[in-house]
Design a protein around this motif. Sequence first.
Motif, PDB file in Angstrom:
ATOM      1  N   SER A  39     -36.622 -25.178  27.265  1.00  0.00           N
ATOM      2  CA  SER A  39     -36.597 -25.674  28.642  1.00  0.00           C
ATOM      3  C   SER A  39     -36.135 -24.586  29.603  1.00  0.00           C
ATOM      4  O   SER A  39     -36.687 -24.440  30.696  1.00  0.00           O
ATOM      5  CB  SER A  39     -35.648 -26.867  28.763  1.00  0.00           C
ATOM      6  N   SER A  40     -35.131 -23.829  29.193  1.00  0.00           N
ATOM      7  CA  SER A  40     -34.637 -22.743  30.047  1.00  0.00           C
ATOM      8  C   SER A  40     -35.741 -21.750  30.341  1.00  0.00           C
ATOM      9  O   SER A  40     -35.954 -21.341  31.483  1.00  0.00           O
ATOM     10  CB  SER A  40     -33.516 -21.974  29.341  1.00  0.00           C
ATOM     11  N   LEU A  41     -36.437 -21.375  29.284  1.00  0.00           N
ATOM     12  CA  LEU A  41     -37.517 -20.402  29.430  1.00  0.00           C
ATOM     13  C   LEU A  41     -38.568 -20.922  30.395  1.00  0.00           C
ATOM     14  O   LEU A  41     -38.962 -20.242  31.343  1.00  0.00           O
ATOM     15  CB  LEU A  41     -38.149 -20.140  28.056  1.00  0.00           C
ATOM     16  N   PHE A  42     -38.978 -22.162  30.150  1.00  0.00           N
ATOM     17  CA  PHE A  42     -40.020 -22.737  30.975  1.00  0.00           C
ATOM     18  C   PHE A  42     -39.545 -22.849  32.417  1.00  0.00           C
ATOM     19  O   PHE A  42     -40.267 -22.503  33.356  1.00  0.00           O
ATOM     20  CB  PHE A  42     -40.393 -24.109  30.405  1.00  0.00           C
ATOM     21  N   GLY A  43     -38.302 -23.319  32.574  1.00  0.00           N
ATOM     22  CA  GLY A  43     -37.744 -23.435  33.920  1.00  0.00           C
ATOM     23  C   GLY A  43     -37.748 -22.094  34.635  1.00  0.00           C
ATOM     24  O   GLY A  43     -38.106 -22.007  35.807  1.00  0.00           O
ATOM     25  N   GLY A  44     -37.373 -21.055  33.919  1.00  0.00           N
ATOM     26  CA  GLY A  44     -37.356 -19.724  34.513  1.00  0.00           C
ATOM     27  C   GLY A  44     -38.744 -19.293  34.977  1.00  0.00           C
ATOM     28  O   GLY A  44     -38.908 -18.743  36.066  1.00  0.00           O
ATOM     29  N   LEU A  45     -39.737 -19.574  34.165  1.00  0.00           N
ATOM     30  CA  LEU A  45     -41.100 -19.167  34.519  1.00  0.00           C
ATOM     31  C   LEU A  45     -41.655 -19.997  35.674  1.00  0.00           C
ATOM     32  O   LEU A  45     -42.271 -19.457  36.595  1.00  0.00           O
ATOM     33  CB  LEU A  45     -42.018 -19.282  33.298  1.00  0.00           C
ATOM     34  N   VAL A  46     -41.422 -21.311  35.631  1.00  0.00           N
ATOM     35  CA  VAL A  46     -41.877 -22.154  36.740  1.00  0.00           C
ATOM     36  C   VAL A  46     -41.202 -21.688  38.025  1.00  0.00           C
ATOM     37  O   VAL A  46     -41.844 -21.545  39.070  1.00  0.00           O
ATOM     38  CB  VAL A  46     -41.549 -23.643  36.472  1.00  0.00           C
ATOM     39  N   GLY A  47     -39.906 -21.410  37.914  1.00  0.00           N
ATOM     40  CA  GLY A  47     -39.179 -20.951  39.085  1.00  0.00           C
ATOM     41  C   GLY A  47     -39.786 -19.689  39.673  1.00  0.00           C
ATOM     42  O   GLY A  47     -40.001 -19.594  40.882  1.00  0.00           O
ATOM     43  N   ALA A  48     -40.082 -18.726  38.806  1.00  0.00           N
ATOM     44  CA  ALA A  48     -40.627 -17.456  39.293  1.00  0.00           C
ATOM     45  C   ALA A  48     -41.995 -17.644  39.925  1.00  0.00           C
ATOM     46  O   ALA A  48     -42.288 -17.071  40.976  1.00  0.00           O
ATOM     47  CB  ALA A  48     -40.694 -16.459  38.145  1.00  0.00           C
ATOM     48  N   SER A  49     -42.849 -18.467  39.297  1.00  0.00           N
ATOM     49  CA  SER A  49     -44.181 -18.677  39.852  1.00  0.00           C
ATOM     50  C   SER A  49     -44.087 -19.339  41.226  1.00  0.00           C
ATOM     51  O   SER A  49     -44.745 -18.928  42.183  1.00  0.00           O
ATOM     52  CB  SER A  49     -45.009 -19.589  38.940  1.00  0.00           C
ATOM     53  N   PHE A  50     -43.245 -20.351  41.296  1.00  0.00           N
ATOM     54  CA  PHE A  50     -43.068 -21.068  42.552  1.00  0.00           C
ATOM     55  C   PHE A  50     -42.566 -20.119  43.635  1.00  0.00           C
ATOM     56  O   PHE A  50     -43.066 -20.102  44.755  1.00  0.00           O
ATOM     57  CB  PHE A  50     -42.063 -22.197  42.304  1.00  0.00           C
ATOM     58  N   LEU A  51     -41.599 -19.270  43.257  1.00  0.00           N
ATOM     59  CA  LEU A  51     -41.004 -18.361  44.237  1.00  0.00           C
ATOM     60  C   LEU A  51     -41.989 -17.327  44.754  1.00  0.00           C
ATOM     61  O   LEU A  51     -41.922 -16.927  45.903  1.00  0.00           O
ATOM     62  CB  LEU A  51     -39.826 -17.619  43.602  1.00  0.00           C
ATOM     63  N   THR A  52     -42.892 -16.886  43.878  1.00  0.00           N
ATOM     64  CA  THR A  52     -43.835 -15.848  44.275  1.00  0.00           C
ATOM     65  C   THR A  52     -44.585 -16.235  45.547  1.00  0.00           C
ATOM     66  O   THR A  52     -44.782 -15.428  46.445  1.00  0.00           O
ATOM     67  CB  THR A  52     -44.831 -15.591  43.134  1.00  0.00           C
TER      68      THR A  52
END
Lengths: 368, 675
Positions: free
Chosen positions: B120-133
Amino acid sequence: MSKLKTTRRAALGLVAAAAASFGLQANAGGHGIDLAGKTVEWIIPFSETGGSAKWANFYAPLLSEALPGQPTVVVKFMPGAGSTKGANFFQEQSYEDGTLIFGSSGSTQFPFLLGDPRVKYNYADWNVVLASGTGGVAYLPPEMAAKMDGMNAAGLQGEDFIYGNQGATRLDLVPTLAWEMLGLNVESVMGIKGRGDGRLMFERGEANIDYQTSSSYLKGVTPLVEAGTAVPMMTWGSLDDAGNIVRDPTFPDIPTFKEVCEATDGCETSGEKWDAWKAFFVAGFPAQKMVFLPNGASNDAIVTYTKAFEDVKARADFAEISGARLGKYPQMTGNKAQTALASATQVPEAAKAFVVNWLQEKYGVSLK
Amino acid sequence: MDIIATALPALGDAWGLILQPIVLGYLVLGVLMGLCIGVFPGLGGIAGLSLLLPFMFGMDPILGLALMIGMVAVVPTSDTFASVLMGIPGSSASQATVLDGFPMAKRGQAARALSAAFASSLFGGLVGASFLTIFILVARPIVLEFRTPELLMITLFGLSMVGILAGRVAIKGLVAAGLGMLIGTIGEGASSGDLRMSSYDFPYLTDGLKLVIVGLGIFAIPEIIALLRQDRAISQEPQLGGGWLEGVKDWFANIWLSVRCSIIGVVVGVIPGLGGSVVDWIAYGHAVQTTPDKSNFGKGEVRGVIGPESSNNAKEGGGLVPTLLFGIPGSGSMAIFIGAIALLGSGQIEVGPAMLKNNLDITYSIVWLLALANVVGTVICIAASGGIAKLTTIRFSLLAPFLFMIISFAAFQSGQNLMDLVALFAIGFLGILMRRFDWSRPAFLIGFVLSNPAETYANQALQIAQSRFRKGFEEGLDYIFSPIVIVLIVITVISVVLGLRQAKNIMAEGDVQSGSKRAPLVFLLCVTGYIGYAFYDAASIPSFSRDRTFPMFVAGVCLVGCLMLLIRMMLKPETDTIFADREKNGEDADATHGLWPTLAWFAGLLILTSLLGFILALGLFLFTFLKIRAGLGNLSAAIYTACGIVFMCAMAGLLNRDFPPGLLQEYANLPWPLG
């Protein structure tokens, strides 16, 4: 777009900083203490996150390089009670071998000057080896700035202002007293955690007057000025050698509070109010951050540290590396630091009494 | 389209910067260091970054960023170990993970819980980065829409999660939250510096209690003591079930929950001023509300792990927005990060409003370095989780003394004062009693965390609103009831109504039997007494000061709640849920060791520390504990003790930290680490 040099190799990374501290350094010899193999603890009475931390982290590696014997310099944070905890701790330390130094700030000076009951320290016992100055700039939203007639702020006197205030007895008393002298009706909203939060409040349109110290102004407000959402109002100015307030060398085009005050009806650059303001401005800005050796430090140690900070200042790249991080302000050593210390910590009784009374009347803050 | 035209090349440049072997090498180095520090509860990113600071001066910016981001990014990942395995909230980001992660470990499912959390942490980190981009390009005006009333509403929304976690007797949960808020108001008020429940004659309390101490005290100490009394391993099953693959499958089965919680994480993280301390609770509340069968929450429901863990790594990404775009740090570690950026290279990266215009490529590098660090850290953590989970099969009396060692050290770092240990013990005792009488500890902690923001924003919003109303009635209304505020009010109301309706089914801390009347009544009277005194204390602050309003209001509401509880206690028979008492039935009642002797061990460590200083006291404590309580022989006890002390000294030496001094150190000048 920024261009970064990424061709450097690993050796220039982590290793470079370590290697640099072993670089050759001519030792003055004779006088002075040798700190080879020792660890110098630099106490900062604030948390890792504040402006004093930035200042100390900037100086620490340079100091390590410049001190004889190239000791490791570590910054130790000792936050608490708005810096009085760390300062009281330092007061209890006696000089041993020159491996303990202390960094104070305006927030350490003001409680001392105002007679805060928690203050158990006395600047007169300590030995200053560096004094770093800064300045401050007040600014307004464009529609308010338009009501000023040149330097005359009388047009603002009927307006309601909101200001995000860090605390009545903090450095913020310099701007709030200045605005009051100009006849502005400024309401302080308390509970701001740092000046950055105050700027954010201004950007959100909740506050409509604000001030920042110089380096924060350059980073945070200059872009707003360029975008047309903020207009500089005045600086607090800077001191010349004779102790007069002159234009801030970092902002030569912005008038000082003194000029604005002279141009505004009802504001006077003499009398007890002005003297009090000036005294606290001098205590808070031109010698805002200082480095001390503890009570009883030997003359050798003082000479050694003074020389080290002078060497740091004499680096060919000092103007370049300090400009971006500290702003263009005097970094004083030796006699100049002594003078700065004296002006920052010796406020006339009348000025002190005025401010104590003013805090009581305006904010209900009693310093007992 | 204009935006994309500038963003795409910058994104390309960013990847060009990141994808160099040396940059990746520094990132991995940072990740490894972050993992080592993150497993240490209570230290977190601040300690790690301070360790790196001396090296940052003049360093090539992209390398320095890789090192620092590697370290910061994995702290919310690696602190999961302590939360799940030991029930110790490693940092504020993983408090909610304790609620279901630790029960899973107790059921022998530690590896499963860990790998679900890491996935979940990994996925959260990736979703976060994509959203932020995308979002970072348009974030500035949106963030500026969040004024003080909006911040206040988000804080209240966070507080509304108390409704879900209140436990079986809703009023008890509310009083627990109120008590947390009152404890949070201890010290100097933010408005005019008036003192609440403290005095300058006793300076420790004037700065208020730190989150580390309250978190460790309220969660970790009661669990450690409870486990120690039963004298067995954490896991009740001798055979560990649920390998790491199962946890990843769990996560995949709940992927939409993970997506939603990640988005919650980024969005709350983006808003400056809240520092994301509420994110994991909001995500936990969301996980509860969207699960049809709520009966397993608090007993080891994997969704209760996936929710908060998805949000807390995404939050780190979101926190970059206030940090980079406004130069306002969202957390302590971000504040050091800003300071460190200024030291990099020739200082050309200036965090603040100009960041996007001048350094968009660097901004993107930071966002994606963060995501990449998450990937690296997670892979390492998942790989390690199976092995580390075996810790839960070790006899707990061998583990406990080292846990006491670690939490005492962590607590001391928050204020570097012996009083930190006393405060830890006091809050720990309160936690033990709250656990015993089934008062909601999560509600207490939420109250504590949100006490300061709730007070500050309420005071500020009120003051600014008054000024607006003076200008015009409509202007005032516009300020308070902006569209965002109205939406937040609606969400909060729905959440409270749903939460209270469901709260009876959610026993965040398991079922507790009722027993006799006397003990629960005495505890309630003590709580009421404290609240009453807090009310009196706040009321004695002069009336023009804003510092009295909030504690008086909270204490007033709590007193009404206490009164209702007292009346219910008088009317109901002793079998009623209001008289829940763990000592009467179940695990605690059947435990091998009593509460007081077990607590006395910990008290012994503290008293010895106050006399001999931490390291000497620790040596004595470890040896006697291992010999007497754990029944080891002289030699093995000595070896274990030596290992513990060497570990402690190495950690403190590396991080350049001091140990609590005692009376002995006043008189004798001992060398480090003894002095």
